[in-house]
Design an enzyme around this catalytic site. Structure first.
Site, PDB file in Angstrom:
ATOM      1  N   GLU A  27       6.846 -91.307  26.099  1.00 37.10           N
ATOM      2  CA  GLU A  27       8.094 -91.927  25.649  1.00 37.10           C
ATOM      3  C   GLU A  27       9.098 -91.868  26.795  1.00 37.10           C
ATOM      4  O   GLU A  27       9.052 -90.948  27.625  1.00 37.10           O
ATOM      5  CB  GLU A  27       8.624 -91.158  24.431  1.00 37.10           C
ATOM      6  CG  GLU A  27       9.935 -91.703  23.894  1.00 37.10           C
ATOM      7  CD  GLU A  27      10.305 -91.162  22.509  1.00 37.10           C
ATOM      8  OE1 GLU A  27       9.566 -90.319  21.965  1.00 37.10           O
ATOM      9  OE2 GLU A  27      11.349 -91.588  21.991  1.00 37.10           O
ATOM     10  N   ASN A  72      11.333 -92.653  19.109  1.00 45.37           N
ATOM     11  CA  ASN A  72      12.690 -93.040  18.715  1.00 45.37           C
ATOM     12  C   ASN A  72      13.315 -93.976  19.749  1.00 45.37           C
ATOM     13  O   ASN A  72      14.125 -94.838  19.409  1.00 45.37           O
ATOM     14  CB  ASN A  72      13.558 -91.795  18.554  1.00 45.37           C
ATOM     15  CG  ASN A  72      13.084 -90.915  17.412  1.00 45.37           C
ATOM     16  OD1 ASN A  72      12.396 -91.371  16.504  1.00 45.37           O
ATOM     17  ND2 ASN A  72      13.431 -89.636  17.451  1.00 45.37           N
ATOM     18  N   ASN A 172       8.860 -97.715  15.059  1.00 44.68           N
ATOM     19  CA  ASN A 172       8.596 -96.278  15.042  1.00 44.68           C
ATOM     20  C   ASN A 172       9.378 -95.602  13.917  1.00 44.68           C
ATOM     21  O   ASN A 172      10.590 -95.824  13.795  1.00 44.68           O
ATOM     22  CB  ASN A 172       9.037 -95.660  16.382  1.00 44.68           C
ATOM     23  CG  ASN A 172       8.858 -94.151  16.401  1.00 44.68           C
ATOM     24  OD1 ASN A 172       7.739 -93.649  16.388  1.00 44.68           O
ATOM     25  ND2 ASN A 172       9.966 -93.409  16.399  1.00 44.68           N
ATOM     26  N   GLU A 173       8.703 -94.825  13.103  1.00 44.86           N
ATOM     27  CA  GLU A 173       9.335 -93.968  12.071  1.00 44.86           C
ATOM     28  C   GLU A 173      10.495 -94.676  11.377  1.00 44.86           C
ATOM     29  O   GLU A 173      11.604 -94.130  11.287  1.00 44.86           O
ATOM     30  CB  GLU A 173       9.800 -92.647  12.703  1.00 44.86           C
ATOM     31  CG  GLU A 173       8.642 -91.821  13.224  1.00 44.86           C
ATOM     32  CD  GLU A 173       9.003 -90.395  13.653  1.00 44.86           C
ATOM     33  OE1 GLU A 173      10.205 -90.090  13.795  1.00 44.86           O
ATOM     34  OE2 GLU A 173       8.063 -89.594  13.837  1.00 44.86           O
ATOM     35  N   TYR A 244       4.187 -82.712  13.069  1.00 43.29           N
ATOM     36  CA  TYR A 244       4.423 -81.607  14.008  1.00 43.29           C
ATOM     37  C   TYR A 244       4.475 -80.317  13.194  1.00 43.29           C
ATOM     38  O   TYR A 244       5.062 -80.290  12.122  1.00 43.29           O
ATOM     39  CB  TYR A 244       5.752 -81.797  14.751  1.00 43.29           C
ATOM     40  CG  TYR A 244       5.793 -83.017  15.638  1.00 43.29           C
ATOM     41  CD1 TYR A 244       5.224 -82.984  16.906  1.00 43.29           C
ATOM     42  CD2 TYR A 244       6.391 -84.199  15.210  1.00 43.29           C
ATOM     43  CE1 TYR A 244       5.257 -84.103  17.733  1.00 43.29           C
ATOM     44  CE2 TYR A 244       6.428 -85.328  16.039  1.00 43.29           C
ATOM     45  CZ  TYR A 244       5.857 -85.270  17.290  1.00 43.29           C
ATOM     46  OH  TYR A 244       5.890 -86.370  18.109  1.00 43.29           O
ATOM     47  N   GLU A 292       1.294 -89.504  16.340  1.00 46.26           N
ATOM     48  CA  GLU A 292       2.099 -88.383  16.874  1.00 46.26           C
ATOM     49  C   GLU A 292       1.629 -87.120  16.169  1.00 46.26           C
ATOM     50  O   GLU A 292       1.700 -87.034  14.936  1.00 46.26           O
ATOM     51  CB  GLU A 292       3.599 -88.578  16.625  1.00 46.26           C
ATOM     52  CG  GLU A 292       4.238 -89.604  17.523  1.00 46.26           C
ATOM     53  CD  GLU A 292       5.765 -89.659  17.403  1.00 46.26           C
ATOM     54  OE1 GLU A 292       6.391 -88.598  17.203  1.00 46.26           O
ATOM     55  OE2 GLU A 292       6.308 -90.772  17.492  1.00 46.26           O
ATOM     56  N   GLN A 347       3.454 -85.010  23.321  1.00 45.63           N
ATOM     57  CA  GLN A 347       3.272 -86.160  24.167  1.00 45.63           C
ATOM     58  C   GLN A 347       2.371 -85.736  25.323  1.00 45.63           C
ATOM     59  O   GLN A 347       1.698 -84.721  25.202  1.00 45.63           O
ATOM     60  CB  GLN A 347       4.630 -86.668  24.620  1.00 45.63           C
ATOM     61  CG  GLN A 347       5.492 -87.138  23.411  1.00 45.63           C
ATOM     62  CD  GLN A 347       6.751 -87.907  23.779  1.00 45.63           C
ATOM     63  OE1 GLN A 347       6.975 -88.254  24.913  1.00 45.63           O
ATOM     64  NE2 GLN A 347       7.594 -88.177  22.786  1.00 45.63           N
TER      65      GLN A 347
END
Ligand code: AHR
Length: 500
Positions: A27, A72, A172-173, A244, A292, A347
């Site tokens: 990212e 993000n 994304n999200e 996560y 992720e 990442q």
């Protein structure tokens, strides 16, 4: 020593492992790009400013696909800012992470880096501040051969051949309130469907990934997947999952059981995909992109100077227990290789990453580097049904946690068998007895182990003690192999067919 058993047969196949399950993520965040993969002037930088020491380390991980440019970040990104002559590219306020983005590095630089790192790009489009038009144009810029405005612009920028990016993330999200351009499920489902439809009109060979929930604790989890998928079903190929884990409570037994949550998360999303498939009376199967996943918490709360350029952000330093959980999370992904087709360790460099650099300095490989490297190199082929019989224990958060967790992978040529296993027990040594039902002629060739480290032991630029070693080979008697699995250990046991 306690006893555990694992029967294995070539006939008990769960599914083919898509190599993209060993993907990762870069990212525009912190020092992932600037000071990570890209640092002109660094002692190891090549003519494009790519750090060769980083490329060498990424190549060791054998990463087949890397998601880019966010995260993000993508929800506020104008992809046009990152193409063309560097001196004309605008500096922007990067709102997702509160920094300044110079745009010195963009799409063509990343695609060039991918070639050198022997990987492919999984591109995300901005469905936050942008939409269908920008997504369509980016596909045209990247994938159309020539003879249209954006393909000719790419050629003008010095890239003659199309990049042919196959996998595209639709934002994304988008369920997260923190996301720039956050949407409700209906709003997102509609725009994702229309964007995917138009992107596939430009290039019908691409695959698209619908944003699932940002994590399974979101209030909308489940409803979000069902509603967005009903809107976008015919134009998407995968649903994304993000997860996560942390050990903020310093409760390692519970921490090491957390991949059971991941197992449950995967099973639930598969059920929702199949539910929508049923509603649509469809033959088409939607698969999972776990794009992720990692441990993330060590760096939380580290202050960042507002509007600075490429500051240290999310630079978690991983310890030995993190490596064990990363190994367990990989076991969970590969266990459902029949449906999880893409995975991205989030990442890759500097930002919650297996590879760490010093800007202007050296590089080191974190503890979590190793289980990932082992799986990515030896975990290609077919997942075999792997039911380990062993004792179970309870933790503060979980009941019935198996002491051992593991998975067996048969190589594509069916001439190598690899077992990946973690012993979660703090005290118990195990003798794992593998009944290799139809693996006549297979001989143990290697037992790689990470064991005996302090749970909080880490690697650093100065010294990197937490790394694998070779352990004793299993004893083999006919079709039975006995392996010593130490307490709190990561194990890779490799067998190869003896052709003598
Ligand atoms: O990987 C760090 C961030 O975590 C990503 O930008 C976002 O998608 C997720 O919340």
């Amino acid at each position: 020593m306690k006893k555990a058993s694992l029967p294995l047969s070539k006939n008990f196949k769960v599914g083919e492992i898509d190599k993209r399950i060993y993907g990762s993520f870069i990212e525009h965040l912190g020092r992932a790009v600037y000071g990570g993969i890209y640092e002109p002037g660094h002692a190891t930088a090549d003519e494009d400013g790519f750090r060769k020491d980083v490329i060498d380390s990424v190549r060791k991980l054998n990463v087949p696909i890397v998601r880019y440019p966010g995260g993000n970040f993508v929800s506020g990104y104008n992809w046009e800012d990152g193409i063309g002559p560097k001196e004309e590219r605008p500096q922007r306020l990067e709102l997702a992470w509160g920094v300044t983005e110079t745009n010195e590095f963009g799409t063509n630089e990343f695609l060039k880096w991918c070639k050198k790192a022997n990987t492919e790009c999984m591109m995300a489009v901005n469905l936050g501040t942008r939409g269908i038009e920008a997504a369509r144009d980016l596909v045209e810029y990247c994938n159309h051969d020539k003879g249209s405005y954006y393909s000719d612009l790419r050629i003008k920028h010095g890239v003659k051949d199309p990049h042919n990016i196959k996998v595209w993330c639709l934002g994304n999200e988008m369920d997260g309130s923190w996301q720039i351009g956050h949407k409700n499920a209906y709003e997102y489902g509609r725009v994702a469907n229309e964007a995917a439809k138009v992107m596939k009109m430009v290039d019908p060979t691409i695959e698209t990934v619908l944003c699932g929930s940002s994590n399974r604790t979101m209030d909308t989890f489940g409803h979000w997947e069902a509603e967005t998928l009903q809107e976008a079903f015919w134009n998407v190929d995968y649903v994304s999952l993000h997860q996560y884990f942390d050990n903020k409570l310093d409760d390692t037994p519970s921490f090491l059981a957390k991949n059971m949550v991941m197992d449950d998360f995967i099973d639930t999303v598969i059920s929702i995909c199949d539910y929508v498939k049923g509603l649509k009376r469809a033959k088409k199967q939607i698969n999972l992109s776990f794009d992720e996943w990692n441990v993330w918490y060590h760096s939380n709360g580290t202050p960042v100077e507002r509007w600075s350029k490429a500051p240290c952000q999310l630079e978690d330093i991983y310890n030995f227990e993190d490596a064990l959980l990363v190994g367990l999370m990989l076991i969970s992904l590969v266990r459902r290789a029949d449906r999880v087709k893409i995975g991205c360790l989030a990442q890759l460099v500097n930002v919650i990453a297996p590879i760490m650099t010093e800007t202007g300095g050296g590089i080191f490989e974190q503890t979590i580097f190793y289980p990932f490297m082992h799986f990515s190199n030896y975990g290609r082929g077919t997942t075999l049904l792997s039911k380990i019989s062993c004792d179970k224990h309870d933790t503060k958060e979980f009941t019935d946690v198996p002491d051992l967790d593991g998975i067996a992978v048969l190589s594509p040529e069916e001439d190598a068998l690899t077992i990946f296993a973690v012993n979660r027990s703090f005290e118990e040594d195990y003798e794992l007895s593998i009944d290799m039902l139809d693996f006549g002629g297979f001989k143990p060739v290697e037992h790689i182990e990470m064991a005996g480290f302090g749970l909080k032991e880490t690697n650093s630029i100065v010294s990197a003690p937490v790394k694998p070693t070779n352990a004793e080979l299993p004893e083999i008697d006919g079709r039975n192999a006995k392996i010593h699995i130490k307490p709190l250990s990561w194990n890779v046991i490799r067998f190869e067919k003896d052709n003598q």
